[in-house]
Design an enzyme around this catalytic site. Structure first.
Site, short mmCIF file in Angstrom:
data_model
loop_
_atom_site.label_atom_id
_atom_site.label_comp_id
_atom_site.label_asym_id
_atom_site.label_seq_id
_atom_site.Cartn_x
_atom_site.Cartn_y
_atom_site.Cartn_z
N GLU A 1 -2.72 -6.56 15.72
CA GLU A 1 -2.24 -5.18 15.23
C GLU A 1 -3.25 -4.13 15.64
O GLU A 1 -3.30 -2.95 15.52
CB GLU A 1 -1.75 -5.26 13.84
CG GLU A 1 -0.96 -4.22 13.38
CD GLU A 1 -0.35 -4.58 11.75
OE1 GLU A 1 0.65 -4.98 11.84
OE2 GLU A 1 -1.03 -4.04 10.81
N GLY B 1 -4.04 -1.93 5.77
CA GLY B 1 -3.22 -2.96 5.03
C GLY B 1 -3.89 -4.01 5.59
O GLY B 1 -3.97 -5.15 4.74
N ARG B 2 -3.94 -4.53 6.90
CA ARG B 2 -4.61 -5.81 7.09
C ARG B 2 -5.99 -6.25 7.03
O ARG B 2 -6.47 -7.19 7.33
CB ARG B 2 -4.07 -5.90 8.81
CG ARG B 2 -5.08 -4.80 9.66
CD ARG B 2 -4.63 -4.91 10.94
NE ARG B 2 -4.96 -4.02 12.00
CZ ARG B 2 -4.44 -2.65 11.87
NH1 ARG B 2 -3.21 -2.55 11.31
NH2 ARG B 2 -5.12 -1.76 12.68
N LYS C 1 10.34 -0.09 13.01
CA LYS C 1 10.92 0.29 11.58
C LYS C 1 11.91 0.95 11.80
O LYS C 1 12.96 1.17 11.06
CB LYS C 1 9.63 0.75 10.73
CG LYS C 1 8.65 -0.30 10.30
CD LYS C 1 7.80 0.07 9.48
CE LYS C 1 6.62 -0.70 8.95
NZ LYS C 1 5.57 -0.24 8.27
N GLU D 1 11.15 -4.35 3.73
CA GLU D 1 11.19 -5.47 3.50
C GLU D 1 10.67 -5.94 2.01
O GLU D 1 11.65 -6.68 1.33
CB GLU D 1 10.37 -6.39 4.47
CG GLU D 1 10.86 -6.45 5.88
CD GLU D 1 10.12 -5.55 6.81
OE1 GLU D 1 9.84 -4.47 6.30
OE2 GLU D 1 10.27 -5.56 8.03
N HIS E 1 -3.43 -33.46 19.48
CA HIS E 1 -2.21 -34.19 19.82
C HIS E 1 -0.76 -33.22 20.28
O HIS E 1 0.25 -33.79 20.00
CB HIS E 1 -1.74 -35.20 18.88
CG HIS E 1 -2.96 -35.99 18.64
ND1 HIS E 1 -3.06 -37.16 19.31
CD2 HIS E 1 -3.96 -36.25 17.89
CE1 HIS E 1 -4.34 -37.84 19.00
NE2 HIS E 1 -5.09 -37.11 18.00
N LYS F 1 0.71 -1.04 0.07
CA LYS F 1 -0.08 -0.13 -0.04
C LYS F 1 0.90 1.06 -0.02
O LYS F 1 0.76 2.04 -0.54
CB LYS F 1 -0.77 0.03 1.39
CG LYS F 1 -1.70 1.07 1.47
CD LYS F 1 -2.78 1.18 2.61
CE LYS F 1 -3.28 2.15 2.80
NZ LYS F 1 -3.94 2.51 4.26
O1 F6P Z 1 3.12 -4.23 9.51
C1 F6P Z 1 2.44 -2.96 9.44
C2 F6P Z 1 1.99 -2.81 8.22
O2 F6P Z 1 1.68 -1.42 8.07
C3 F6P Z 1 0.75 -3.55 8.03
O3 F6P Z 1 -0.44 -2.96 8.56
C4 F6P Z 1 0.65 -3.65 6.57
O4 F6P Z 1 -0.12 -4.72 6.35
C5 F6P Z 1 2.20 -4.02 6.22
O5 F6P Z 1 2.77 -3.24 7.15
C6 F6P Z 1 2.61 -3.81 4.95
O6 F6P Z 1 2.51 -2.48 4.47
P1 F6P Z 1 2.23 -2.18 3.22
O7 F6P Z 1 1.28 -2.73 2.34
O8 F6P Z 1 2.09 -0.55 3.03
O9 F6P Z 1 3.93 -2.49 2.48
#
Ligand code: F6P
Length: 512
Positions: free
Chosen positions: A344, A258-259, A486, A204, A375, A198
């Site tokens: 989150e 995002g989530r 971050k 990463e 189990h 987003k």
């Molecule tokens: O982990 C934090 C976060 O902002 C999440 O809410 C989100 O899903 C993820 O990082 C990835 O963010 P982006 O889609 O901006 O790369």
């Protein structure tokens, strides 16, 4: 948004007194006293039957929890969300992932994005869209993390039965070994790479995307990038700078967290894998749950019931965790997905007035599929000292008509909830095989694992989260807690070139 400290309400105080009066009562006695309990404490809705009867709640508990919902103005908060008010006040954003699945009232930009997903996915799946060397596309690699990974991967696994298109691979972690292992297993000529972010600033994702891009150039060519790389993002500038054109970019919007973005073009790779019709059914199922949540009276409202019961355990029984046990192997990725969406969202300690809360919020979610979990950790559920409210999810029908095994699976699910509730009396002769019982469970029976029912199930959990957040007077839709990590990582990376393990150890030693 209402900004009411729940502990100041009349209902909270009444619940405290009620807890003291009822905390030693036993679930098995509730059933003995009320022959109708199974029916009275369950909600039947479309293909769902949600049975909350095996919880440590009485009719009075329910009454007081509903009173709490009223006093914290839950109804007003739900209306505020669905009407597009900026309920995510700390980021000044509306929260409208529900608008992504409302076909009766669809924003033009959402409809346009869905049309683009439909056209593109069909072209890929019927072989019209080809790789730069003329090969048909058989693989999509989704590069993204958090909400840009967990939702799509979970749905891909959950709806494996409905696959009709490409296979998917997921690159999320910045683990070079894992990334390389994925790349070693694919053919770049028949693969598309979808970078999902987003913000398009997530380190990463950008590091992985750049790594994959370099690998791709070394295998094919720089020119072929335009054919093989796509993006899903709200940040057009950064996407262009990365080298992906507008034509190959799907939109995201700031009113979709995002989530909760699975329902947007963040679900594009899944849409390709299961086909557009199934993806649309997923959205429609979620929308049906939205309508239920927004309109059903609270006494018959599934997410409201689940959210309030969870508050009861968190704040009065002081339970720290909740388990989720799907009796369905296809749902094995539901747990990490819920861990992000629940923790989150509700892992917050500052209330909507900007003050530190003086009560517990967000629970810890964990679990695994049954019967495997039986189990593994069920011993602790049955005979441990902790109370762990547990959701059991099961499907009445099997997808492949393996009735014998499916009946065994269902029988296990039901037997576990029964045994956890009832227990087995203590006997001095066999003390180790006694069970206190009184372990709370909720059983979510669903007719069949269809795209529609999966959509409803996921939306059910989304709304449960909101109900809890409203009661706890926190902002469920921001995630400032992730920012600090971050920032610190960026600072460390600037101070020491963490290029190999030696540098990392050197850094840690200096910090001591
Ligand atoms: O982990 C934090 C976060 O902002 C999440 O809410 C989100 O899903 C993820 O990082 C990835 O963010 P982006 O889609 O901006 O790369």
């Amino acid at each position: 948004m209402p900004k009411i400290n729940p502990t100041t309400t009349k209902a909270w105080k009444a619940l405290q007194a009620h807890f003291e009066e009822t905390k030693n009562l036993h679930i098995k006695d509730f059933f003995a006293e009320d022959g109708n309990r199974g029916k009275d404490f369950s909600i039947s809705w479309k293909d769902f039957f949600v049975d909350v009867s095996k919880n440590r709640i009485t009719p009075k508990t329910r009454e007081l929890l509903l009173q709490l919902a009223e006093e914290v103005q839950l109804e007003k908060a739900i209306k505020a969300q669905f009407s597009g008010q900026k309920i995510n006040e700390t980021e000044e954003r509306a929260v409208l992932h529900t608008a992504l699945r409302d076909f009766s009232n669809m924003k033009p930009e959402v409809a346009a994005s869905l049309q683009k997903m439909k056209d593109f996915s069909e072209k890929i799946n019927n072989g019209v869209y080809k790789g730069a060397t003329g090969k048909a596309i058989d693989t999509i690699v989704n590069i993204g993390i958090g909400g840009s990974h967990l939702g799509p991967e979970m749905v891909y696994e959950a709806l494996a039965h409905y696959r009709k298109g490409v296979q998917l691979c997921f690159i999320s972690n910045i683990d070079g070994d894992a990334v390389q292992a994925t790349l070693d297993a694919i053919d770049p000529e028949s693969t598309l790479f979808v970078v999902v972010s987003k913000s398009f600033t997530t380190k990463e994702t950008l590091a992985n995307a750049q790594f994959v891009k370099n690998w791709f150039i070394s295998k094919l060519s720089k020119k072929a990038i335009t054919t093989h790389f796509l993006a899903v993002s709200a940040n057009a500038t950064n996407v262009t700078a990365f080298g992906i054109s507008e034509e190959k970019t799907f939109p995201m919007w700031d009113w979709v967290g995002g989530r909760f973005s699975l329902w947007s073009a963040a679900g594009f790779s899944v849409c390709c894998a299961i086909g557009y019709e199934n993806f649309e059914d997923l959205l429609k199922g979620a929308h049906q749950m939205d309508v239920h949540f927004a309109t059903a009276p609270f006494s018959e409202n599934i997410p409201v019931a689940l959210g309030l019961i969870s508050v009861w355990y968190t704040n009065f029984y002081t339970c720290e965790t909740e388990a989720v046990i799907p009796y369905c192997e296809a749902l094995h990725k539901l747990i990490p997905y819920l861990q992000q969406s629940v923790m989150e969202s509700n892992g917050k300690g500052i209330d909507r007035n900007g003050e530190a809360v003086n009560y517990q919020t967000g629970g810890i979610v964990w679990g695994a599929t049954g019967t495997n979990a039986q189990h593994a950790f069920f011993q602790l559920l049955h005979q441990g000292t902790k109370i762990i409210p547990t959701d059991f999810i099961c499907f009445t029908n099997s997808l492949r008509s393996n009735l014998e095994l499916h009946e065994m699976l269902l029988a296990n699910c039901l037997a576990q909830t029964e045994a956890l509730a009832t227990g087995k009396p203590y006997s001095a002769k066999e003390p180790y095989s006694s069970f206190t019982g009184n372990k709370p469970t909720t059983t979510i029976f669903i007719q069949e694992l269809t795209p529609k029912n999966l959509g409803s199930l996921l939306a059910m959990y989304e709304h449960k989260i909101y109900v809890q957040g409203v009661v706890w007077n926190i902002f469920s839709y921001d995630q400032w807690g992730v920012q600090l990590g971050k920032e610190v990582a960026t600072a460390i990376l600037e101070n020491v070139a963490l290029l190999n393990g030696e540098h990392a150890i050197e850094y840690l030693e200096k910090r001591k």
